[in-house]
Motif scaffolding. Sequence first.
Motif, PDB file in Angstrom:
ATOM      1  N   ARG A   4       0.834  -1.203   0.000  1.00  0.00           N
ATOM      2  CA  ARG A   4       0.000   0.000   0.000  1.00  0.00           C
ATOM      3  C   ARG A   4       0.874   1.262   0.000  1.00  0.00           C
ATOM      4  NH1 ARG A   4      -2.878  -1.035   4.284  1.00  0.00           N
ATOM      5  NH2 ARG A   4      -4.600  -2.062   3.161  1.00  0.00           N
ATOM      6  N   ALA A   5       1.947   1.248   0.773  1.00  0.00           N
ATOM      7  CA  ALA A   5       2.851   2.403   0.818  1.00  0.00           C
ATOM      8  C   ALA A   5       3.519   2.615  -0.538  1.00  0.00           C
ATOM      9  CB  ALA A   5       3.901   2.191   1.913  1.00  0.00           C
ATOM     10  N   ARG A   6       3.922   1.518  -1.180  1.00  0.00           N
ATOM     11  CA  ARG A   6       4.550   1.629  -2.504  1.00  0.00           C
ATOM     12  C   ARG A   6       3.555   2.185  -3.515  1.00  0.00           C
ATOM     13  NH1 ARG A   6       8.561  -1.403  -5.190  1.00  0.00           N
ATOM     14  NH2 ARG A   6       8.912  -0.424  -7.239  1.00  0.00           N
ATOM     15  N   ALA A   7       2.310   1.706  -3.440  1.00  0.00           N
ATOM     16  CA  ALA A   7       1.287   2.180  -4.370  1.00  0.00           C
ATOM     17  C   ALA A   7       0.975   3.656  -4.118  1.00  0.00           C
ATOM     18  CB  ALA A   7       0.019   1.337  -4.217  1.00  0.00           C
ATOM     19  N   ASP A   8       0.913   4.054  -2.851  1.00  0.00           N
ATOM     20  CA  ASP A   8       0.644   5.460  -2.525  1.00  0.00           C
ATOM     21  C   ASP A   8       1.761   6.364  -3.073  1.00  0.00           C
ATOM     22  OD1 ASP A   8      -1.693   4.784  -1.282  1.00  0.00           O
ATOM     23  OD2 ASP A   8      -0.853   4.841   0.762  1.00  0.00           O
ATOM     24  N   ARG A   9       2.979   5.893  -2.936  1.00  0.00           N
ATOM     25  CA  ARG A   9       4.105   6.681  -3.428  1.00  0.00           C
ATOM     26  C   ARG A   9       4.043   6.847  -4.955  1.00  0.00           C
ATOM     27  NH1 ARG A   9       9.664   3.815  -2.982  1.00  0.00           N
ATOM     28  NH2 ARG A   9       8.760   2.844  -4.834  1.00  0.00           N
ATOM     29  N   ASP A  10       3.760   5.728  -5.648  1.00  0.00           N
ATOM     30  CA  ASP A  10       3.665   5.796  -7.116  1.00  0.00           C
ATOM     31  C   ASP A  10       2.484   6.655  -7.546  1.00  0.00           C
ATOM     32  OD1 ASP A  10       5.851   4.177  -7.269  1.00  0.00           O
ATOM     33  OD2 ASP A  10       4.754   2.351  -7.812  1.00  0.00           O
ATOM     34  N   ARG A  11       1.399   6.560  -6.802  1.00  0.00           N
ATOM     35  CA  ARG A  11       0.198   7.332  -7.170  1.00  0.00           C
ATOM     36  C   ARG A  11       0.462   8.834  -7.003  1.00  0.00           C
ATOM     37  NH1 ARG A  11      -2.778   4.795  -4.188  1.00  0.00           N
ATOM     38  NH2 ARG A  11      -3.298   3.121  -5.655  1.00  0.00           N
ATOM     39  N   ARG A  12       1.193   9.163  -5.948  1.00  0.00           N
ATOM     40  CA  ARG A  12       1.511  10.582  -5.742  1.00  0.00           C
ATOM     41  C   ARG A  12       2.386  11.110  -6.883  1.00  0.00           C
ATOM     42  NH1 ARG A  12       1.996   8.987  -0.309  1.00  0.00           N
ATOM     43  NH2 ARG A  12       4.286   8.817  -0.542  1.00  0.00           N
ATOM     44  N   ARG A  13       3.306  10.309  -7.361  1.00  0.00           N
ATOM     45  CA  ARG A  13       4.160  10.720  -8.480  1.00  0.00           C
ATOM     46  C   ARG A  13       3.324  10.940  -9.743  1.00  0.00           C
ATOM     47  NH1 ARG A  13       9.051   7.083  -9.799  1.00  0.00           N
ATOM     48  NH2 ARG A  13       9.414   8.864 -11.203  1.00  0.00           N
ATOM     49  N   VAL A  14       2.366  10.036  -9.957  1.00  0.00           N
ATOM     50  CA  VAL A  14       1.514  10.188 -11.137  1.00  0.00           C
ATOM     51  C   VAL A  14       0.645  11.431 -11.004  1.00  0.00           C
ATOM     52  CG1 VAL A  14      -0.376   9.187 -12.466  1.00  0.00           C
ATOM     53  CG2 VAL A  14       1.513   7.733 -11.696  1.00  0.00           C
ATOM     54  N   ASP A  15       0.054  11.587  -9.801  1.00  0.00           N
ATOM     55  CA  ASP A  15      -0.876  12.706  -9.588  1.00  0.00           C
ATOM     56  C   ASP A  15      -0.154  14.057  -9.569  1.00  0.00           C
ATOM     57  OD1 ASP A  15      -2.884  10.847  -9.479  1.00  0.00           O
ATOM     58  OD2 ASP A  15      -3.015  10.823  -7.265  1.00  0.00           O
ATOM     59  N   SER A  16       1.135  14.017  -9.228  1.00  0.00           N
ATOM     60  CA  SER A  16       1.867  15.297  -9.129  1.00  0.00           C
ATOM     61  C   SER A  16       2.185  15.903 -10.488  1.00  0.00           C
ATOM     62  CB  SER A  16       3.163  15.079  -8.354  1.00  0.00           C
ATOM     63  OG  SER A  16       4.068  14.296  -9.125  1.00  0.00           O
ATOM     64  N   GLY A  17       2.102  15.130 -11.523  1.00  0.00           N
ATOM     65  CA  GLY A  17       2.413  15.621 -12.862  1.00  0.00           C
ATOM     66  C   GLY A  17       3.894  15.738 -13.118  1.00  0.00           C
ATOM     67  N   GLN A  18       4.701  15.182 -12.235  1.00  0.00           N
ATOM     68  CA  GLN A  18       6.140  15.293 -12.393  1.00  0.00           C
ATOM     69  C   GLN A  18       6.713  14.291 -13.393  1.00  0.00           C
ATOM     70  OE1 GLN A  18       7.751  14.861  -8.470  1.00  0.00           O
ATOM     71  NE2 GLN A  18       6.950  16.830  -7.731  1.00  0.00           N
ATOM     72  N   VAL A  19       5.864  13.270 -13.726  1.00  0.00           N
ATOM     73  CA  VAL A  19       6.324  12.266 -14.687  1.00  0.00           C
ATOM     74  C   VAL A  19       6.018  12.769 -16.087  1.00  0.00           C
ATOM     75  CG1 VAL A  19       6.126   9.883 -15.446  1.00  0.00           C
ATOM     76  CG2 VAL A  19       5.843  10.444 -13.005  1.00  0.00           C
ATOM     77  N   SER A  20       7.055  13.072 -16.835  1.00  0.00           N
ATOM     78  CA  SER A  20       6.849  13.670 -18.161  1.00  0.00           C
ATOM     79  C   SER A  20       6.959  12.649 -19.290  1.00  0.00           C
ATOM     80  CB  SER A  20       7.868  14.790 -18.406  1.00  0.00           C
ATOM     81  OG  SER A  20       9.195  14.276 -18.231  1.00  0.00           O
ATOM     82  N   GLY A  21       7.759  11.628 -19.062  1.00  0.00           N
ATOM     83  CA  GLY A  21       7.943  10.644 -20.118  1.00  0.00           C
ATOM     84  C   GLY A  21       6.763   9.680 -20.204  1.00  0.00           C
ATOM     85  N   VAL A  22       6.350   9.407 -21.410  1.00  0.00           N
ATOM     86  CA  VAL A  22       5.218   8.489 -21.624  1.00  0.00           C
ATOM     87  C   VAL A  22       5.568   7.093 -21.125  1.00  0.00           C
ATOM     88  CG1 VAL A  22       3.746   7.411 -23.363  1.00  0.00           C
ATOM     89  CG2 VAL A  22       4.373   9.814 -23.574  1.00  0.00           C
ATOM     90  N   ARG A  23       6.764   6.650 -21.446  1.00  0.00           N
ATOM     91  CA  ARG A  23       7.179   5.302 -21.053  1.00  0.00           C
ATOM     92  C   ARG A  23       7.226   5.150 -19.542  1.00  0.00           C
ATOM     93  NH1 ARG A  23       9.940   1.335 -23.827  1.00  0.00           N
ATOM     94  NH2 ARG A  23       9.885  -0.555 -22.545  1.00  0.00           N
ATOM     95  N   GLU A  24       7.750   6.156 -18.847  1.00  0.00           N
ATOM     96  CA  GLU A  24       7.804   6.119 -17.383  1.00  0.00           C
ATOM     97  C   GLU A  24       6.408   6.100 -16.786  1.00  0.00           C
ATOM     98  OE1 GLU A  24       9.838   8.544 -13.628  1.00  0.00           O
ATOM     99  OE2 GLU A  24       9.951   9.359 -15.657  1.00  0.00           O
ATOM    100  N   LEU A  25       5.491   6.884 -17.386  1.00  0.00           N
ATOM    101  CA  LEU A  25       4.108   6.929 -16.903  1.00  0.00           C
ATOM    102  C   LEU A  25       3.434   5.578 -17.071  1.00  0.00           C
ATOM    103  CD1 LEU A  25       1.813   8.607 -15.744  1.00  0.00           C
ATOM    104  CD2 LEU A  25       1.213   9.290 -18.095  1.00  0.00           C
ATOM    105  N   GLU A  26       3.686   4.966 -18.228  1.00  0.00           N
ATOM    106  CA  GLU A  26       3.094   3.639 -18.462  1.00  0.00           C
ATOM    107  C   GLU A  26       3.639   2.616 -17.457  1.00  0.00           C
ATOM    108  OE1 GLU A  26       4.041   2.815 -22.487  1.00  0.00           O
ATOM    109  OE2 GLU A  26       2.324   3.935 -23.327  1.00  0.00           O
ATOM    110  N   ASN A  27       4.947   2.733 -17.210  1.00  0.00           N
ATOM    111  CA  ASN A  27       5.551   1.808 -16.231  1.00  0.00           C
ATOM    112  C   ASN A  27       4.952   1.988 -14.842  1.00  0.00           C
ATOM    113  OD1 ASN A  27       7.208   0.676 -18.155  1.00  0.00           O
ATOM    114  ND2 ASN A  27       8.964   2.003 -17.677  1.00  0.00           N
ATOM    115  N   LEU A  28       4.751   3.236 -14.453  1.00  0.00           N
ATOM    116  CA  LEU A  28       4.149   3.492 -13.134  1.00  0.00           C
ATOM    117  C   LEU A  28       2.717   2.980 -13.074  1.00  0.00           C
ATOM    118  CD1 LEU A  28       5.454   7.079 -12.295  1.00  0.00           C
ATOM    119  CD2 LEU A  28       5.950   4.971 -11.040  1.00  0.00           C
ATOM    120  N   GLN A  29       1.963   3.207 -14.109  1.00  0.00           N
ATOM    121  CA  GLN A  29       0.571   2.739 -14.139  1.00  0.00           C
ATOM    122  C   GLN A  29       0.518   1.208 -14.117  1.00  0.00           C
ATOM    123  OE1 GLN A  29      -0.769   4.762 -17.661  1.00  0.00           O
ATOM    124  NE2 GLN A  29      -1.581   6.527 -16.494  1.00  0.00           N
ATOM    125  N   SER A  30       1.461   0.589 -14.859  1.00  0.00           N
ATOM    126  CA  SER A  30       1.531  -0.875 -14.856  1.00  0.00           C
ATOM    127  C   SER A  30       1.880  -1.398 -13.460  1.00  0.00           C
ATOM    128  CB  SER A  30       2.565  -1.341 -15.881  1.00  0.00           C
ATOM    129  OG  SER A  30       2.707  -2.746 -15.826  1.00  0.00           O
TER     130      SER A  30
END
Length: 247
Positions: free
Chosen positions: A76-102
Amino acid sequence: MKADPATQLRLLDLQAVDSNLDRLAVRRRDLPELAVIAEHTKTVDSLKADIVRVETEISDLARAQRKLDDEIDLVRARADRDRRRVDSGQVSGVRELENLQSELASLARRQGVLEDEALEKMEAVETLDGRLAALAAERDRVQAEVDVAAARRDEAFAEIDAQAAERRRERERLAPGLPAPLVTLYEKIRSTSNGVGAARLVRRRCEGCHLELSGADLREVAAAAADEVVRCEECRRILVRTAESGL
């Protein structure tokens, strides 16, 4: 061996006391409460062993459940951390975003599996808790029956022991008044003849072996002097003649 008729009759009194003591010993040994206590104590011991096994299972499940809870917290902590990165808009690369979502999807699946396992463990603990309560209740019920039987046993023992003590005092009064050789013979016979060393001759029948004397044996007993200590030819017990002997 010689002993006057009155002394031989007192030997029968001693035999009556000894027979009474033997009956009391058998009664003490064969009290029904003793069988109840033995059987129920085994049941209590078995129930206690079952309780220990169930408690061990509960402990093992609780430990496994804590381990699962810790792993769920990590996921849950790992998922919360990844979700915050996605929600923050700091992930600019498409590939990185897909990896985080996966990874979020994978973590969600993993969390679901872990939560299902934790729920199974919880339900198993609840089932075992019910089993533990039932075992404890049955143990207490059977132990209560053991306690009741033990109280009855102790009461019966006290009564039997009091009667036996009285018979032993009676024996201590009787035995010294009898000739030592006669008592020695009586005790020797008694030790090998089911506790009966002297028996009355009643209507030509030995009360020791309950057999009727043959004509020849009866004539021999009748011809013996009154102070002669005679023996039953069948069981070899001391045979005491009385007015009821039929001689």
